[in-house]
Design a protein around this motif. Structure first.
Motif, PDB file in Angstrom:
ATOM      1  N   ASN A   1      -0.138  -8.498  -2.420  1.00  0.00           N
ATOM      2  CA  ASN A   1       0.139  -7.341  -1.568  1.00  0.00           C
ATOM      3  C   ASN A   1       0.842  -6.288  -2.420  1.00  0.00           C
ATOM      4  O   ASN A   1       1.875  -6.559  -3.022  1.00  0.00           O
ATOM      5  CB  ASN A   1       1.030  -7.786  -0.407  1.00  0.00           C
ATOM      6  CG  ASN A   1       1.540  -6.641   0.440  1.00  0.00           C
ATOM      7  OD1 ASN A   1       1.483  -5.478   0.072  1.00  0.00           O
ATOM      8  ND2 ASN A   1       2.070  -6.985   1.594  1.00  0.00           N
TER       9      ASN A   1
ATOM     10  N   GLY B   1       3.247  -3.351   0.935  1.00  0.00           N
ATOM     11  CA  GLY B   1       4.447  -3.516   1.748  1.00  0.00           C
ATOM     12  C   GLY B   1       4.312  -4.520   2.871  1.00  0.00           C
ATOM     13  O   GLY B   1       3.264  -5.123   3.080  1.00  0.00           O
ATOM     14  N   SER B   2       5.406  -4.700   3.618  1.00  0.00           N
ATOM     15  CA  SER B   2       5.533  -5.796   4.581  1.00  0.00           C
ATOM     16  C   SER B   2       4.648  -5.687   5.819  1.00  0.00           C
ATOM     17  O   SER B   2       4.533  -6.649   6.564  1.00  0.00           O
ATOM     18  CB  SER B   2       6.992  -5.931   5.015  1.00  0.00           C
ATOM     19  OG  SER B   2       7.406  -4.735   5.653  1.00  0.00           O
ATOM     20  N   ASN B   3       4.007  -4.555   6.053  1.00  0.00           N
ATOM     21  CA  ASN B   3       3.097  -4.456   7.197  1.00  0.00           C
ATOM     22  C   ASN B   3       1.761  -5.140   6.933  1.00  0.00           C
ATOM     23  O   ASN B   3       0.925  -5.225   7.826  1.00  0.00           O
ATOM     24  CB  ASN B   3       2.826  -2.989   7.556  1.00  0.00           C
ATOM     25  CG  ASN B   3       4.029  -2.337   8.193  1.00  0.00           C
ATOM     26  OD1 ASN B   3       4.908  -3.019   8.702  1.00  0.00           O
ATOM     27  ND2 ASN B   3       4.072  -1.028   8.149  1.00  0.00           N
TER      28      ASN B   3
ATOM     29  N   TRP C   1       0.438 -11.089   2.687  1.00  0.00           N
ATOM     30  CA  TRP C   1       1.031 -11.251   1.361  1.00  0.00           C
ATOM     31  C   TRP C   1      -0.016 -11.315   0.255  1.00  0.00           C
ATOM     32  O   TRP C   1       0.315 -11.205  -0.919  1.00  0.00           O
ATOM     33  CB  TRP C   1       1.946 -12.461   1.316  1.00  0.00           C
ATOM     34  CG  TRP C   1       1.268 -13.792   1.504  1.00  0.00           C
ATOM     35  CD1 TRP C   1       0.950 -14.395   2.680  1.00  0.00           C
ATOM     36  CD2 TRP C   1       0.862 -14.694   0.472  1.00  0.00           C
ATOM     37  NE1 TRP C   1       0.358 -15.607   2.447  1.00  0.00           N
ATOM     38  CE2 TRP C   1       0.305 -15.816   1.095  1.00  0.00           C
ATOM     39  CE3 TRP C   1       0.929 -14.661  -0.918  1.00  0.00           C
ATOM     40  CZ2 TRP C   1      -0.202 -16.902   0.383  1.00  0.00           C
ATOM     41  CZ3 TRP C   1       0.423 -15.745  -1.635  1.00  0.00           C
ATOM     42  CH2 TRP C   1      -0.130 -16.856  -0.972  1.00  0.00           C
TER      43      TRP C   1
ATOM     44  N   SER D   1       3.111 -14.029   8.782  1.00  0.00           N
ATOM     45  CA  SER D   1       4.357 -13.299   8.548  1.00  0.00           C
ATOM     46  C   SER D   1       5.453 -13.699   9.534  1.00  0.00           C
ATOM     47  O   SER D   1       6.562 -13.192   9.466  1.00  0.00           O
ATOM     48  CB  SER D   1       4.115 -11.793   8.665  1.00  0.00           C
ATOM     49  OG  SER D   1       3.850 -11.449  10.009  1.00  0.00           O
TER      50      SER D   1
END
Length: 168
Positions: free
Chosen positions: A22, A25-27, A30, A106
């Motif tokens: 990824n 970013g966290s949205n 991974w 997540s």
């Protein structure tokens, strides 16, 4: 080296090194498995690895959950000459469904739904992570995965050593 080139040794799970980390970013998930799908041999080997535990089983229908499950599940179904059932996020099916809470990779809570008119008893599953949901699946159902034992800890930590050589 060409990222889609075949390695000399195609050991179980070799295709996992094609996946990209990824970078957004966290949205997002991974990893991005799309290079695995773009390589015909990688996709074929992944499907064969997923089918290994079911060689002597009668399979009527293949189901898959959202995104990765849609792609790999439909590839497995096509290989077997069987139909494919999409398990969707709640609100996407316009027919009578059954819903179930679900935590994704997540940890986000989702509500998944499935049509009822094609399901039969005897569910098996594919589970790759040792997350709470992944462990529950492994404890309650016959399951398959394509992760070699030596890579499981990397999957659980959501970082593959092969990411070190990733070039976008």
């Amino acid at each position: 080296m060409d990222p889609l080139a075949l390695p000399k040794d195609r050991n179980r799970g070799w295709y996992l090194s094609l996946m990209a980390p990824n970078t957004k970013g966290s949205n997002f998930a991974w990893l991005d498995p799309s290079r695995l799908y773009c390589n015909a041999q990688a996709l074929s080997d992944c499907v064969q690895d997923l089918l290994c535990p079911f060689q002597n089983e009668t399979i009527d229908l293949v189901a898959g959950i959202d995104a990765m499950g849609f792609i790999l599940g439909s590839a497995v179904a096509a290989t077997l000459g069987k139909g494919f059932l999409a398990i969707r996020k709640s609100g996407h099916l316009c027919i009578e469904t059954q819903s179930q809470k679900y935590s994704d990779y997540s940890g986000r809570e989702k509500l998944m739904e499935v049509r009822l008119d094609v399901l039969k008893p005897g569910v098996t599953a594919v589970a790759i992570e040792n997350s709470e949901g992944g462990k529950w699946i492994k404890d309650h159902y016959k399951y398959s995965h394509c992760i070699p034992e030596e890579l499981q800890s990397q999957i659980d930590e959501q970082y593959l050593d092969s990411f070190k050589s990733f070039k976008s």
